[in-house]
Design an enzyme around this catalytic site. Structure first.
Site, PDB file in Angstrom:
ATOM      1  N   TYR A  48      -3.702  -6.056 -15.055  1.00  0.00           N
ATOM      2  CA  TYR A  48      -2.471  -5.317 -14.721  1.00  0.00           C
ATOM      3  C   TYR A  48      -1.383  -5.519 -15.771  1.00  0.00           C
ATOM      4  O   TYR A  48      -0.354  -4.840 -15.722  1.00  0.00           O
ATOM      5  CB  TYR A  48      -1.913  -5.738 -13.339  1.00  0.00           C
ATOM      6  N   HIS A 106     -12.856  -9.652 -11.193  1.00  0.00           N
ATOM      7  CA  HIS A 106     -12.303  -8.336 -10.848  1.00  0.00           C
ATOM      8  C   HIS A 106     -13.365  -7.272 -10.545  1.00  0.00           C
ATOM      9  O   HIS A 106     -13.171  -6.412  -9.686  1.00  0.00           O
ATOM     10  CB  HIS A 106     -11.400  -7.856 -11.996  1.00  0.00           C
TER      11      HIS A 106
HETATM   12  N1  NAP Z   1      -9.334  -5.264  -6.995  1.00  0.00           N
HETATM   13  C1  NAP Z   1      -9.147  -4.038  -7.416  1.00  0.00           C
HETATM   14  O1  NAP Z   1      -9.975  -3.460  -8.135  1.00  0.00           O
HETATM   15  C2  NAP Z   1      -7.897  -3.315  -7.006  1.00  0.00           C
HETATM   16  C3  NAP Z   1      -7.791  -1.933  -7.213  1.00  0.00           C
HETATM   17  C4  NAP Z   1      -6.617  -1.299  -6.798  1.00  0.00           C
HETATM   18  C5  NAP Z   1      -5.613  -2.030  -6.183  1.00  0.00           C
HETATM   19  N2  NAP Z   1      -5.730  -3.385  -6.022  1.00  0.00           N
HETATM   20  C6  NAP Z   1      -4.677  -4.200  -5.376  1.00  0.00           C
HETATM   21  O2  NAP Z   1      -4.283  -3.590  -4.148  1.00  0.00           O
HETATM   22  C7  NAP Z   1      -2.894  -3.298  -4.188  1.00  0.00           C
HETATM   23  C8  NAP Z   1      -2.573  -2.063  -3.362  1.00  0.00           C
HETATM   24  O3  NAP Z   1      -3.345  -0.964  -3.776  1.00  0.00           O
HETATM   25  P1  NAP Z   1      -2.776   0.263  -4.628  1.00  0.00           P
HETATM   26  O4  NAP Z   1      -1.557  -0.176  -5.358  1.00  0.00           O
HETATM   27  O5  NAP Z   1      -3.881   0.791  -5.442  1.00  0.00           O
HETATM   28  O6  NAP Z   1      -2.417   1.385  -3.564  1.00  0.00           O
HETATM   29  P2  NAP Z   1      -1.808   1.458  -2.073  1.00  0.00           P
HETATM   30  O7  NAP Z   1      -1.110   0.211  -1.703  1.00  0.00           O
HETATM   31  O8  NAP Z   1      -2.864   1.997  -1.185  1.00  0.00           O
HETATM   32  O9  NAP Z   1      -0.752   2.641  -2.227  1.00  0.00           O
HETATM   33  C9  NAP Z   1       0.357   2.541  -3.074  1.00  0.00           C
HETATM   34  C10 NAP Z   1       1.096   3.875  -2.986  1.00  0.00           C
HETATM   35  O10 NAP Z   1       1.676   4.045  -1.690  1.00  0.00           O
HETATM   36  C11 NAP Z   1       3.080   4.290  -1.797  1.00  0.00           C
HETATM   37  N3  NAP Z   1       3.705   3.633  -0.641  1.00  0.00           N
HETATM   38  C12 NAP Z   1       3.709   2.307  -0.365  1.00  0.00           C
HETATM   39  N4  NAP Z   1       4.304   2.059   0.821  1.00  0.00           N
HETATM   40  C13 NAP Z   1       4.684   3.256   1.316  1.00  0.00           C
HETATM   41  C14 NAP Z   1       5.325   3.654   2.513  1.00  0.00           C
HETATM   42  N5  NAP Z   1       5.685   2.760   3.435  1.00  0.00           N
HETATM   43  N6  NAP Z   1       5.566   4.981   2.695  1.00  0.00           N
HETATM   44  C15 NAP Z   1       5.192   5.893   1.767  1.00  0.00           C
HETATM   45  N7  NAP Z   1       4.583   5.574   0.612  1.00  0.00           N
HETATM   46  C16 NAP Z   1       4.312   4.265   0.387  1.00  0.00           C
HETATM   47  C17 NAP Z   1       3.476   3.717  -3.122  1.00  0.00           C
HETATM   48  O11 NAP Z   1       4.562   4.422  -3.664  1.00  0.00           O
HETATM   49  P3  NAP Z   1       5.889   3.702  -4.279  1.00  0.00           P
HETATM   50  O12 NAP Z   1       5.447   2.549  -5.121  1.00  0.00           O
HETATM   51  O13 NAP Z   1       6.524   4.808  -5.058  1.00  0.00           O
HETATM   52  O14 NAP Z   1       6.690   3.296  -3.094  1.00  0.00           O
HETATM   53  C18 NAP Z   1       2.218   3.975  -3.986  1.00  0.00           C
HETATM   54  O15 NAP Z   1       2.228   5.291  -4.483  1.00  0.00           O
HETATM   55  C19 NAP Z   1      -2.616  -3.153  -5.679  1.00  0.00           C
HETATM   56  O16 NAP Z   1      -1.245  -3.177  -6.007  1.00  0.00           O
HETATM   57  C20 NAP Z   1      -3.416  -4.288  -6.237  1.00  0.00           C
HETATM   58  O17 NAP Z   1      -2.752  -5.524  -6.046  1.00  0.00           O
HETATM   59  C21 NAP Z   1      -6.869  -4.021  -6.408  1.00  0.00           C
END
Ligand code: NAP
Length: 281
Positions: A48, A106
């Site tokens: 990241y 990862h």
């Molecule tokens: N291990 C892996 O391969 C892997 C892959 C992907 C993710 N991850 C981890 O999982 C975490 C979460 O997954 P992700 O970031 O991919 O996606 P996510 O949490 O499913 O979704 C994030 C999205 O949702 C929006 N959002 C968040 N809260 C909201 C709410 N209450 N109302 C409306 N929109 C909302 C955010 O927008 P805004 O930011 O504009 O508010 C962003 O666009 C990551 O940050 C990372 O730490 C791990």
């Protein structure tokens, strides 16, 4: 904060803050906001490019290091024993800490056995409190768990209402390996935030679709790490412990499962593997 006990006895918060796609410049502010909002689990990764921001935020926040559960992940270009060992030191330096609470591999590609050995060694030296993997399909997870000394404690996989990981969770459960749900909002795909089924259920409890989506995963015993850069949403996403979905609600949401990834694609799809191989060049 509700916690879950890992197979080595370590207690881990069940809800945390993820920083994937949080720009390095913005990361410190976001993590400080998250800590201010009450989050005590932070999920980052070498890939990241924002471990420094997380480290600065932890130092600046005034929250004691031992009250924070810090998760990071080794990227595939750092796999193999020697490289992984060096990268663990690099992560510790960037995060400005003497230990990581949970370190994950990862992706299930490249020399992950070598990298796992480096994590086991750092675990025994007290530099990591718990170890695990991410994106490991059940077959690879079973193989790994049977051929390492320290069993993986967590597998972080894509999990949300559209990809519920029912079968994978069963195998993880057999291995006493906890499910950590990444992308708990499916990154907004399939119109999760306006979905009518979630909205109808949420209306009963005065909760948003986001809150219902997180609550569902928590009631399935998954650790969740939603990401947002907005403090109001951080607060909203934390506020999921004052209501409970009924069996009927749970059954209704179960029907939303498509049984497959909607964010990244299957880690068992050769085309996905080919894409990851391009990153190793
Ligand atoms: N291990 C892996 O391969 C892997 C892959 C992907 C993710 N991850 C981890 O999982 C975490 C979460 O997954 P992700 O970031 O991919 O996606 P996510 O949490 O499913 O979704 C994030 C999205 O949702 C929006 N959002 C968040 N809260 C909201 C709410 N209450 N109302 C409306 N929109 C909302 C955010 O927008 P805004 O930011 O504009 O508010 C962003 O666009 C990551 O940050 C990372 O730490 C791990």
């Amino acid at each position: 904060m509700k916690t879950i006990k890992l197979n080595n006895g370590v207690e881990m918060p069940m809800l945390g803050y993820g920083v994937f796609q949080v720009e390095p410049d913005e990361c410190q502010r976001c993590v400080e906001d998250a800590l201010k909002s009450g989050y005590r689990l932070i999920d980052t990764a070498q890939a990241y490019m924002n471990e420094e921001g997380v480290g600065k935020a932890m130092k600046n926040s005034g929250v004691k290091r031992e009250d924070i559960f810090l998760v990071t992940k080794i990227w595939i270009t750092n796999f193999g024993y020697e490289k992984a060992k060096a990268s663990i030191e690099e992560s510790l330096r960037k995060l400005q800490t003497s230990y990581i609470d949970l370190m994950l591999l990862h992706q299930p590609f490249n020399d992950y056995y070598g990298a796992y050995r480096a994590m086991e060694e750092a675990y025994k030296e007290g530099k990591i409190r718990a170890i695990g993997v991410s994106n490991f399909p059940s077959d690879r997870l079973i193989d790994l768990a049977h051929n390492v000394e320290v069993k993986p404690m967590v597998n972080q996989v894509e999990a949300h209402v559209f990809c519920q990981q029912i079968k994978a969770a069963k195998y993880m459960n057999e291995l006493d390996c906890k499910v950590m749900a990444w992308g708990p909002f499916a990154e907004g795909k399939n119109n999760l935030f306006t979905d009518e089924v979630l909205a109808k259920i949420g209306a009963k409890y005065n909760k948003t679709n986001a809150q219902v989506a997180l609550r569902y995963l928590l009631q399935r015993d998954m650790i969740v790490i939603p990401k947002t850069t907005h403090i109001e949403r951080m607060e909203q996403n934390m506020n999921v412990f004052d209501f409970e979905l009924t069996k009927e609600d749970m059954d209704e949401i179960l029907k939303m499962d498509t049984g497959h990834s909607v964010v990244i694609g299957s880690h068992q799809d050769p085309e996905v593997t080919k894409w990851f191989m391009t990153l190793l060049k």
